[in-house]
Scaffold this active site. Sequence first.
Site, PDB file in Angstrom:
ATOM      1  N   THR A  23       0.927  -1.153   0.157  1.00  0.00           N
ATOM      2  CA  THR A  23       0.106  -0.129  -0.052  1.00  0.00           C
ATOM      3  C   THR A  23       0.870   1.044  -0.209  1.00  0.00           C
ATOM      4  OG1 THR A  23      -1.688  -1.218   1.281  1.00  0.00           O
ATOM      5  CG2 THR A  23      -1.771   1.157   1.485  1.00  0.00           C
ATOM      6  N   SER A  41       1.391 -10.660  -9.262  1.00  0.00           N
ATOM      7  CA  SER A  41       1.126 -10.039  -8.046  1.00  0.00           C
ATOM      8  C   SER A  41      -0.458  -9.448  -7.956  1.00  0.00           C
ATOM      9  CB  SER A  41       2.190  -8.690  -8.061  1.00  0.00           C
ATOM     10  OG  SER A  41       3.301  -8.925  -8.317  1.00  0.00           O
ATOM     11  N   LEU A  46      -9.119  -9.422  -6.037  1.00  0.00           N
ATOM     12  CA  LEU A  46      -9.449  -8.422  -5.222  1.00  0.00           C
ATOM     13  C   LEU A  46     -10.806  -8.856  -4.205  1.00  0.00           C
ATOM     14  CD1 LEU A  46      -9.039  -4.811  -6.535  1.00  0.00           C
ATOM     15  CD2 LEU A  46      -7.219  -6.330  -5.454  1.00  0.00           C
ATOM     16  N   ASN A  85     -10.559 -11.970  -2.157  1.00  0.00           N
ATOM     17  CA  ASN A  85      -9.999 -11.804  -0.893  1.00  0.00           C
ATOM     18  C   ASN A  85     -10.730 -10.893  -0.072  1.00  0.00           C
ATOM     19  OD1 ASN A  85      -7.762 -13.290  -0.849  1.00  0.00           O
ATOM     20  ND2 ASN A  85      -6.587 -11.652  -1.943  1.00  0.00           N
ATOM     21  N   SER A 130     -11.032 -14.442  15.492  1.00  0.00           N
ATOM     22  CA  SER A 130      -9.607 -14.207  15.853  1.00  0.00           C
ATOM     23  C   SER A 130      -9.159 -12.960  16.259  1.00  0.00           C
ATOM     24  CB  SER A 130      -8.680 -14.474  14.424  1.00  0.00           C
ATOM     25  OG  SER A 130      -8.755 -13.691  13.754  1.00  0.00           O
ATOM     26  N   GLY A 145      -7.651 -10.794  14.782  1.00  0.00           N
ATOM     27  CA  GLY A 145      -7.925  -9.946  13.664  1.00  0.00           C
ATOM     28  C   GLY A 145      -7.172 -10.754  12.375  1.00  0.00           C
ATOM     29  N   CYS A 177      -2.309  -9.779   1.999  1.00  0.00           N
ATOM     30  CA  CYS A 177      -3.172  -9.536   0.966  1.00  0.00           C
ATOM     31  C   CYS A 177      -4.539  -8.915   1.454  1.00  0.00           C
ATOM     32  CB  CYS A 177      -3.612 -10.778   0.337  1.00  0.00           C
ATOM     33  SG  CYS A 177      -2.531 -11.403  -0.870  1.00  0.00           S
TER      34      CYS A 177
HETATM   35  C1  UDX Z   1      -5.403 -15.125   1.468  1.00  0.00           C
HETATM   36  C2  UDX Z   1      -6.034 -15.874   0.691  1.00  0.00           C
HETATM   37  O1  UDX Z   1      -6.922 -16.801   1.427  1.00  0.00           O
HETATM   38  C3  UDX Z   1      -5.398 -16.463  -0.533  1.00  0.00           C
HETATM   39  O2  UDX Z   1      -6.393 -16.867  -1.577  1.00  0.00           O
HETATM   40  C4  UDX Z   1      -5.111 -15.125  -1.256  1.00  0.00           C
HETATM   41  O3  UDX Z   1      -4.112 -15.574  -2.563  1.00  0.00           O
HETATM   42  C5  UDX Z   1      -4.085 -14.526  -0.487  1.00  0.00           C
HETATM   43  O4  UDX Z   1      -4.569 -14.267   0.647  1.00  0.00           O
HETATM   44  P1  UDX Z   1      -3.294 -15.625   3.230  1.00  0.00           P
HETATM   45  O5  UDX Z   1      -3.396 -14.345   3.593  1.00  0.00           O
HETATM   46  O6  UDX Z   1      -1.943 -16.473   3.220  1.00  0.00           O
HETATM   47  O7  UDX Z   1      -4.442 -15.952   2.086  1.00  0.00           O
HETATM   48  O8  UDX Z   1      -3.866 -16.552   4.541  1.00  0.00           O
HETATM   49  P2  UDX Z   1      -5.613 -16.614   4.846  1.00  0.00           P
HETATM   50  O9  UDX Z   1      -5.496 -18.143   5.342  1.00  0.00           O
HETATM   51  O10 UDX Z   1      -6.579 -16.343   3.943  1.00  0.00           O
HETATM   52  O11 UDX Z   1      -5.827 -15.904   6.372  1.00  0.00           O
HETATM   53  C6  UDX Z   1      -5.283 -14.754   6.449  1.00  0.00           C
HETATM   54  C7  UDX Z   1      -5.864 -14.055   7.744  1.00  0.00           C
HETATM   55  O12 UDX Z   1      -7.311 -14.358   8.269  1.00  0.00           O
HETATM   56  C8  UDX Z   1      -5.032 -14.732   8.826  1.00  0.00           C
HETATM   57  O13 UDX Z   1      -4.520 -13.810   9.681  1.00  0.00           O
HETATM   58  C9  UDX Z   1      -5.792 -15.880   9.607  1.00  0.00           C
HETATM   59  O14 UDX Z   1      -5.329 -16.167  10.866  1.00  0.00           O
HETATM   60  C10 UDX Z   1      -7.271 -15.017   9.319  1.00  0.00           C
HETATM   61  N1  UDX Z   1      -8.261 -15.855   9.569  1.00  0.00           N
HETATM   62  C11 UDX Z   1      -8.475 -16.699   8.572  1.00  0.00           C
HETATM   63  C12 UDX Z   1      -9.224 -15.664  10.565  1.00  0.00           C
HETATM   64  O15 UDX Z   1      -9.011 -15.056  11.516  1.00  0.00           O
HETATM   65  N2  UDX Z   1     -10.098 -16.625  10.638  1.00  0.00           N
HETATM   66  C13 UDX Z   1     -10.620 -17.348   9.649  1.00  0.00           C
HETATM   67  O16 UDX Z   1     -11.723 -18.080   9.718  1.00  0.00           O
HETATM   68  C14 UDX Z   1      -9.638 -17.484   8.662  1.00  0.00           C
END
Ligand code: UDX
Length: 468
Positions: free
Chosen positions: A95, A132, A225, A228, A273, A275, A280
């Site tokens: 960002t 990316s 976008l 996510n 959680s 947060g 991403c």
């Molecule tokens: C994410 C997308 O899932 C993936 O498809 C994309 O390509 C990149 O962004 P990532 O950031 O690696 O992947 O992890 P992800 O498993 O999505 O978790 C993101 C965050 O959300 C983590 O901090 C995780 O702990 C949190 N999370 C996830 C929760 O708090 N609760 C959930 O139920 C799921």
Amino acid sequence: MEIKNICCIGAGYVGGPTMAIIAQKCPSINVTVVDINEKRIAAWNDEDLSKLPVYEPGLDKVVADARGRNLFFSTEVDKAIDKADMVFISVNTPTKTYGKGKGMAADLKYIELCARQIARVATTDKIVVEKSTLPVRTASAIKSILDNTGNGSNAKFQILSNPEFLAEGTAVTDLLDPDRVLIGGDTSTEEGKEAIQALVSVYANWVPQNQILTTNVWSSELSKLTANAFLAQRVSSINSLSELCEKTEADVDEVARAIGMDSRIGPKFLKSSVGFGGSCFQKDILNLVYIAKSYGLVEVADYWEQVIIMNDHQKRRFAHNIISTLFNTVSGKKIAFLGWAFKKDTNDTRESAAIYVADELLNEQSNISAYDPKVQAEQMYADLDYLNTRSSEENRNGLTAFDNAYDACKDAHAIAVLTEWDEFTTYDWQKIYDGMQKPAFLFDGRDVLDTKKLEEIGFVCYTIGKGM
Ligand code: UDX
Ligand code: ADP
């Protein structure tokens, strides 16, 4: 058109694992991953596979299979670009921290530099693939640079968007068995269709054809976008309920289970959680918000911005709960952090909730002792320094990193669990309790521990979405 040589610019969390799998699954294609960061490339080439710069379960085996055979890591960017039929751009798009769109828009300077570099060195036609995450319509900017800043060689370029959907910590299985592969290209011309087909053929080496989706470039860029944003929205939705659950004595896990069994809702991404973090979610939503605003779509922008506002609130709420529980002062008190990565099974810390919780507690002059199985002290300091809240020296005085949980928790007034690492459940918690100040508080921001058992030992426990 058959692809024989692939170059990937950027040897990070996306480029490294993705190219390792392509190389493993397509032995007839030479894959060269390049980066300007010499240390990173040296680490990818290290004989000792535990030193790979990206920690991902199973990645070491894939690299061991393909490295030196048809997978290469190099700093010779120009050479690899020119040799390739297909160039993936996999550089970081943080960002913006300055100027127009500061704090919201994606900083495209690294992407633009790559496009200029490709235009400068290419002597043969190339398919350029955006890997990316990028704002919608970036492909047209890349195309314009490639078409207008050439080196006189008449090389022609096709631009594809092929967003990465792998999640960190499960990258290898996500890449091997993806829900779908998305390829966007210029569907209006024969050359465009050929380029799309060339990339489809690469993935078809291991992904069933019906899971390879082709679209126009803009749909592909926007889908990344949006995917996510939808995932993050689910986490913010359940996190908003976690606060309500704590007030009403409902249990957020029970609520999540009950709503998730509705097949229209589904059970995934409903785990409350401290947060969401990661490179991403926040960046992509901010991007979406910025794009919506730039088209004057205020309501659309506000709608998605709320997902971020809720996430920021959740992190702050967790920190403030620690402070108020510790008799409204944490000044001079030692708070042990278990976990610093943004989720388990990764060494990535970008946007990790731990950083923001630490920042709030350091503002209240607490002493943080942190332990993460995969994150080193220097990374923790770099993360705090990046916030610019206080001097680097103050961050070093405020936080001490340990190489094991027992030492980190010794003499602590409280423990905060910020990452759901499996190993936390295997500890001798009686021993940890014995070493702590009393009353010994434990704040589980990930609901990873059996707090009933911990309470029997004597801990005073708080679990996110369940309260004290
Ligand atoms: C994410 C997308 O899932 C993936 O498809 C994309 O390509 C990149 O962004 P990532 O950031 O690696 O992947 O992890 P992800 O498993 O999505 O978790 C993101 C965050 O959300 C983590 O901090 C995780 O702990 C949190 N999370 C996830 C929760 O708090 N609760 C959930 O139920 C799921
Ligand atoms: P991601 O999670 O998107 O993979 P990372 O930050 O892990 O992001 O990786 C991006 C990589 O791209 C970094 O290692 C960085 O050094 C590299 N990079 C950025 N710009 C260039 C460039 N112009 N040429 C080569 N490598 C680059």
